[in-house]
Design an enzyme around this catalytic site. Sequence first.
Site, mmCIF file in Angstrom:
data_model
loop_
_atom_site.group_PDB
_atom_site.id
_atom_site.type_symbol
_atom_site.label_atom_id
_atom_site.label_comp_id
_atom_site.label_asym_id
_atom_site.label_seq_id
_atom_site.Cartn_x
_atom_site.Cartn_y
_atom_site.Cartn_z
ATOM 1 N N GLY A 161 -62.910 0.622 -43.103
ATOM 2 C CA GLY A 161 -63.426 -0.476 -42.369
ATOM 3 C C GLY A 161 -62.493 -0.888 -41.332
ATOM 4 O O GLY A 161 -61.474 -0.590 -41.155
ATOM 5 N N ARG A 206 -58.174 -3.895 -38.133
ATOM 6 C CA ARG A 206 -57.372 -4.264 -37.163
ATOM 7 C C ARG A 206 -58.308 -4.795 -36.026
ATOM 8 O O ARG A 206 -58.030 -4.757 -34.748
ATOM 9 C CB ARG A 206 -56.673 -3.361 -36.841
ATOM 10 C CG ARG A 206 -55.633 -3.399 -35.589
ATOM 11 C CD ARG A 206 -54.810 -2.412 -35.376
ATOM 12 N NE ARG A 206 -55.365 -0.952 -35.494
ATOM 13 C CZ ARG A 206 -54.683 0.197 -35.153
ATOM 14 N NH1 ARG A 206 -53.701 0.151 -34.488
ATOM 15 N NH2 ARG A 206 -55.391 1.181 -35.385
ATOM 16 N N LYS A 252 -59.265 -5.890 -30.667
ATOM 17 C CA LYS A 252 -58.638 -5.012 -31.476
ATOM 18 C C LYS A 252 -57.144 -5.878 -31.558
ATOM 19 O O LYS A 252 -56.479 -5.755 -30.488
ATOM 20 C CB LYS A 252 -58.379 -3.523 -30.813
ATOM 21 C CG LYS A 252 -58.310 -2.355 -31.764
ATOM 22 C CD LYS A 252 -58.339 -1.254 -30.952
ATOM 23 C CE LYS A 252 -57.668 -0.048 -31.910
ATOM 24 N NZ LYS A 252 -57.656 1.298 -31.173
ATOM 25 N N GLY A 292 -53.660 -6.590 -39.530
ATOM 26 C CA GLY A 292 -54.679 -6.683 -38.697
ATOM 27 C C GLY A 292 -54.107 -6.884 -37.197
ATOM 28 O O GLY A 292 -55.027 -7.385 -36.271
ATOM 29 N N ARG A 304 -62.025 -4.003 -26.468
ATOM 30 C CA ARG A 304 -62.557 -2.737 -26.299
ATOM 31 C C ARG A 304 -64.218 -2.581 -26.073
ATOM 32 O O ARG A 304 -64.794 -3.504 -26.855
ATOM 33 C CB ARG A 304 -62.198 -1.964 -27.323
ATOM 34 C CG ARG A 304 -62.778 -0.366 -27.628
ATOM 35 C CD ARG A 304 -62.015 0.460 -28.611
ATOM 36 N NE ARG A 304 -62.197 0.215 -29.817
ATOM 37 C CZ ARG A 304 -61.724 0.845 -30.775
ATOM 38 N NH1 ARG A 304 -60.934 2.061 -30.590
ATOM 39 N NH2 ARG A 304 -62.411 0.663 -32.356
ATOM 40 N N ARG A 328 -69.225 5.382 -36.792
ATOM 41 C CA ARG A 328 -68.552 6.314 -36.741
ATOM 42 C C ARG A 328 -69.054 7.447 -37.794
ATOM 43 O O ARG A 328 -69.877 7.081 -38.482
ATOM 44 C CB ARG A 328 -67.181 6.172 -37.312
ATOM 45 C CG ARG A 328 -66.258 4.985 -36.419
ATOM 46 C CD ARG A 328 -65.821 4.118 -37.223
ATOM 47 N NE ARG A 328 -65.218 2.981 -36.348
ATOM 48 C CZ ARG A 328 -64.021 2.853 -35.777
ATOM 49 N NH1 ARG A 328 -63.110 4.084 -35.653
ATOM 50 N NH2 ARG A 328 -63.656 1.850 -34.946
ATOM 51 N N ASP A 379 -63.290 8.985 -39.507
ATOM 52 C CA ASP A 379 -63.541 7.522 -39.266
ATOM 53 C C ASP A 379 -63.146 7.558 -37.743
ATOM 54 O O ASP A 379 -63.389 6.157 -37.305
ATOM 55 C CB ASP A 379 -62.929 6.792 -40.049
ATOM 56 C CG ASP A 379 -61.131 7.306 -40.137
ATOM 57 O OD1 ASP A 379 -61.016 8.352 -40.468
ATOM 58 O OD2 ASP A 379 -60.323 6.456 -39.654
ATOM 59 N N ASN A 380 -62.612 8.574 -37.107
ATOM 60 C CA ASN A 380 -62.021 8.262 -35.526
ATOM 61 C C ASN A 380 -63.225 9.225 -34.630
ATOM 62 O O ASN A 380 -62.807 9.625 -33.465
ATOM 63 C CB ASN A 380 -60.737 8.591 -35.492
ATOM 64 C CG ASN A 380 -59.864 7.772 -36.177
ATOM 65 O OD1 ASN A 380 -60.120 6.601 -36.292
ATOM 66 N ND2 ASN A 380 -58.800 8.262 -36.246
HETATM 67 P P1 AMP Z 1 -56.417 4.202 -37.533
HETATM 68 O O1 AMP Z 1 -55.670 5.235 -38.020
HETATM 69 O O2 AMP Z 1 -56.184 3.385 -36.456
HETATM 70 O O3 AMP Z 1 -57.877 4.968 -37.592
HETATM 71 O O4 AMP Z 1 -56.772 3.149 -38.928
HETATM 72 C C1 AMP Z 1 -57.425 3.674 -40.094
HETATM 73 C C2 AMP Z 1 -57.644 2.439 -40.940
HETATM 74 O O5 AMP Z 1 -56.677 1.490 -41.196
HETATM 75 C C3 AMP Z 1 -58.555 1.569 -40.521
HETATM 76 O O6 AMP Z 1 -59.473 1.084 -41.488
HETATM 77 C C4 AMP Z 1 -57.871 0.468 -39.739
HETATM 78 O O7 AMP Z 1 -58.875 -0.779 -39.540
HETATM 79 C C5 AMP Z 1 -56.492 0.096 -40.688
HETATM 80 N N1 AMP Z 1 -55.672 -0.027 -39.960
HETATM 81 C C6 AMP Z 1 -54.949 0.456 -39.110
HETATM 82 N N2 AMP Z 1 -53.988 -0.453 -38.571
HETATM 83 C C7 AMP Z 1 -54.070 -1.711 -38.970
HETATM 84 C C8 AMP Z 1 -53.258 -2.833 -38.865
HETATM 85 N N3 AMP Z 1 -52.288 -3.098 -38.181
HETATM 86 N N4 AMP Z 1 -53.643 -3.713 -39.779
HETATM 87 C C9 AMP Z 1 -54.566 -3.458 -40.800
HETATM 88 N N5 AMP Z 1 -55.570 -2.439 -40.903
HETATM 89 C C10 AMP Z 1 -54.952 -1.354 -40.124
HETATM 90 MG MG MG Z 2 -59.415 4.487 -36.411
#
Ligand code: AMP
Ligand code: MG
Length: 490
Positions: free
Chosen positions: A86, A89, A109, A122, A172, A179, A248-249
Amino acid sequence: MTFPFDNTWARLPEAFFRRVDPTPVRAPRLLQLNDDLAEQLRTDPEWLASDDGVAVLAGNRRADGAEPLAMVYAGHQFGSFVPQLGDGRAILLGEITDTAGVRRDVQLKGSGPTPFSRQGDGRSALGPVLREYLVSEAMAALGVPTTRSLAALATGEPVMREGPIPGGILVRVARSHIRVGTFEWFAARRDHENLKILADYTIRRLDPEAARSDRPYHALLEGVVRRQAELIAHWMQFGFIHGVMNTDNMAISGETIDYGPCAFMDGWHPEKVFSSIDHSGRYAFARQGSIGLWNLTRFAETLLPLLHESEERAIAEATEILESYPEQHTSALRRRLTAKIGLTPSESSWELVQQLLQIMADDQADFTLTFRHLPAALDSEQDSDADVLPFMRLFDSQDRIEQWLVRWRQQHADTDRSQAQDRMRRHNPVFIPRNHRIEQVIQAAYAGDLTPFRKLHGVLQRPYEQQPDCSEYEQAPQPHEIVRATFCGT
Ligand code: AMP
Ligand code: MG
């Protein structure tokens, strides 16, 4: 004044999101605004740059018509399924129909915790914000489908990482943030009702062609397969490594999304990896094509209940569609890479590409510079001529590359030379966002100087044009400048 929001995700069942407001920040400051994109979004850039606009972009004030929410999604990360990710951030403010009639998401973001935040954080550091701004806008200028960046802000607050560093927010814009992982969320919960609502929404929004089909879910899968096959070949045309191709990306729209530990290669090698967390090389440059298929297979699995009531039939039909991927991806790659040497796809032109890449890999020749200097070598039969030297200098083994040039020129014997050079120049950028430049920009920004950011951003807006005043941005890094690892934006 406000954004002309017209939201549809917020009208979906409650299971699709959690409503959450951005958390205000202490001293927001607008660092960069994308005026052209604002205008595409039918929004006044002057308002966005005003105190009121900045308060909205920073999440300090809720714009009229905004319905802030965190989207649900799951995903396979490095091959393992995580049922709950989910927006942790990121917060979706709402949607706008742009001047071309395309619905776009506007998302903040780094704007504070949501129910999905890892460790309740976040937030985002400023460095990754500037990095995503630069790379996504460079990708757009190169012609690669991508999410866009509307604004970058400093929050005036530190974020805690290894130590405190300045925080930032990226605004963004995406064709949508749906996704593969969004489908996986509902599939994992066996929530077929909402899965169907999601698929129907996706088709309406992203795939009007599928909407007209008599088998819309098959057509949706076909469209997603087609877009990824092309997108990943498009990345590879520029030596781009996404770095974290978790499901998820991967956006259903076919846009590049989530610029974390990504990188454009300097010295070419097919097994290159930058991401500091990619220990096994799962997302290495040359693996991206097959990882694309792995991810699409996870997507197809989520659609099985919609494809046919007999699971066996559904699997057979999904498999047939997935089997079209390797051929689509390979032919896109051949078309793009043979164009880089000024030719059209054929057995012999593809062989030439393979041979060149092998020499480049052995000599660690710079990917962008090799192709950028190649067109001049068509004019001259003398490899010692001044205009061929910039190309020759990239290689250790002069004999080998000379022999390659002879074979290459032979294949061009019957073609129009200036047309071939045009084709090369349209496929071979002069400027890419080099890792060491991005690093320098980020370090300068942390020291309070945004001039390097603005200059690099300006250069990258016209990547195919020679910009004589900016030739230093063409150069490969000096040995001490080489960036060997890139990090997630967290
Ligand atoms: P990402 O690796 O950026 O694709 O993120 C993978 C998961 O980690 C997603 O659910 C993001 O929302 C969560 N996430 C990444 N960075 C943060 C952050 N700084 N604070 C909270 N959740 C995060
Ligand atoms: Mg991501």
